[in-house]
Design a protein around this motif. Structure first.
Motif, PDB file in Angstrom:
ATOM      1  N   ALA A   1       0.805  -1.101   0.054  1.00 37.45           N
ATOM      2  CA  ALA A   1       0.013   0.202  -0.002  1.00 37.45           C
ATOM      3  C   ALA A   1       0.911   1.125   0.126  1.00 37.45           C
ATOM      4  O   ALA A   1       0.531   2.251  -0.640  1.00 37.45           O
ATOM      5  N   GLY A   2       2.083   1.182   0.604  1.00 38.83           N
ATOM      6  CA  GLY A   2       2.847   2.348   0.484  1.00 38.83           C
ATOM      7  C   GLY A   2       3.503   2.575  -0.505  1.00 38.83           C
ATOM      8  O   GLY A   2       3.601   3.849  -1.063  1.00 38.83           O
ATOM      9  N   VAL A   3       3.800   1.782  -1.266  1.00 41.36           N
ATOM     10  CA  VAL A   3       4.446   1.827  -2.740  1.00 41.36           C
ATOM     11  C   VAL A   3       3.193   2.227  -3.767  1.00 41.36           C
ATOM     12  O   VAL A   3       3.490   3.369  -4.620  1.00 41.36           O
ATOM     13  N   ARG A   4       2.004   1.727  -3.673  1.00 41.41           N
ATOM     14  CA  ARG A   4       0.958   2.347  -4.332  1.00 41.41           C
ATOM     15  C   ARG A   4       0.642   3.863  -4.123  1.00 41.41           C
ATOM     16  O   ARG A   4       0.502   4.680  -4.918  1.00 41.41           O
ATOM     17  N   THR A   5       0.762   4.123  -2.726  1.00 43.91           N
ATOM     18  CA  THR A   5       0.466   5.466  -2.331  1.00 43.91           C
ATOM     19  C   THR A   5       1.564   6.379  -3.020  1.00 43.91           C
ATOM     20  O   THR A   5       1.353   7.540  -3.368  1.00 43.91           O
ATOM     21  N   PHE A   6       2.919   6.005  -2.884  1.00 45.41           N
ATOM     22  CA  PHE A   6       4.148   6.977  -3.267  1.00 45.41           C
ATOM     23  C   PHE A   6       3.838   6.921  -4.963  1.00 45.41           C
ATOM     24  O   PHE A   6       3.914   8.233  -5.260  1.00 45.41           O
ATOM     25  N   LEU A   7       3.597   5.879  -5.648  1.00 36.44           N
ATOM     26  CA  LEU A   7       3.436   6.226  -7.060  1.00 36.44           C
ATOM     27  C   LEU A   7       2.433   6.931  -7.313  1.00 36.44           C
ATOM     28  O   LEU A   7       2.578   7.753  -8.255  1.00 36.44           O
ATOM     29  N   TYR A   8       1.207   6.886  -6.658  1.00 33.91           N
ATOM     30  CA  TYR A   8       0.191   7.508  -6.915  1.00 33.91           C
ATOM     31  C   TYR A   8       0.411   9.144  -6.638  1.00 33.91           C
ATOM     32  O   TYR A   8       0.237  10.110  -7.578  1.00 33.91           O
ATOM     33  N   GLY A   9       1.069   9.605  -5.756  1.00 29.72           N
ATOM     34  CA  GLY A   9       1.242  10.732  -5.268  1.00 29.72           C
ATOM     35  C   GLY A   9       2.257  11.487  -6.144  1.00 29.72           C
ATOM     36  O   GLY A   9       2.176  12.620  -6.345  1.00 29.72           O
ATOM     37  N   TYR A  10       3.233  10.796  -6.719  1.00 31.31           N
ATOM     38  CA  TYR A  10       4.578  11.538  -7.409  1.00 31.31           C
ATOM     39  C   TYR A  10       4.262  10.771  -9.026  1.00 31.31           C
ATOM     40  O   TYR A  10       5.107  11.459  -9.792  1.00 31.31           O
ATOM     41  N   ALA A  11       3.006  10.432  -9.506  1.00 30.49           N
ATOM     42  CA  ALA A  11       2.854   9.997 -10.666  1.00 30.49           C
ATOM     43  C   ALA A  11       2.784  11.519 -11.702  1.00 30.49           C
ATOM     44  O   ALA A  11       2.401  12.519 -10.953  1.00 30.49           O
ATOM     45  N   PRO A  12       3.346  11.233 -12.859  1.00 24.31           N
ATOM     46  CA  PRO A  12       3.285  12.835 -13.454  1.00 24.31           C
ATOM     47  C   PRO A  12       2.022  13.002 -13.899  1.00 24.31           C
ATOM     48  O   PRO A  12       0.622  12.043 -14.101  1.00 24.31           O
TER      49      PRO A  12
END
Length: 92
Positions: free
Chosen positions: A79-90
């Protein structure tokens, strides 16, 4: 080291930080910069982002009563990985 760090000499704690966590975070910051250069992430401060990512996936943030898990199976880390990728996605 986190639980007993204060009982060790300051130079030993600093050496451990340099050889372990700070080295990993520097490598992660470099990898995040490379992803940003390819357009895969928005990166304003790679060092901060590396620290943020580690805090999102770190087992240190979870209760010690949690059972150990096989690598790659920790739902909180996923979930942390998903949150990070969502938050920093272009953003287009």
């Amino acid at each position: 080291m986190h639980a007993e760090g204060e009982s060790f000499p300051a130079d030993l704690r600093e050496s451990w930080q340099q050889a372990g966590p700070l080295r990993v975070q520097a490598a992660l910051a470099a990898a995040l910069t490379a992803l940003a250069e390819r357009g895969a992430l928005r990166v304003a401060d790679p060092a901060f982002m590396a620290e943020h990512f580690v805090s999102l996936i770190s087992p240190a943030a979870r209760p010690r009563t949690s059972p150990p898990l096989r690598p790659g199976t920790d739902p909180a880390a996923r979930a942390g990985v998903r949150t990070f990728l969502y938050g920093y996605a272009p953003r287009d």
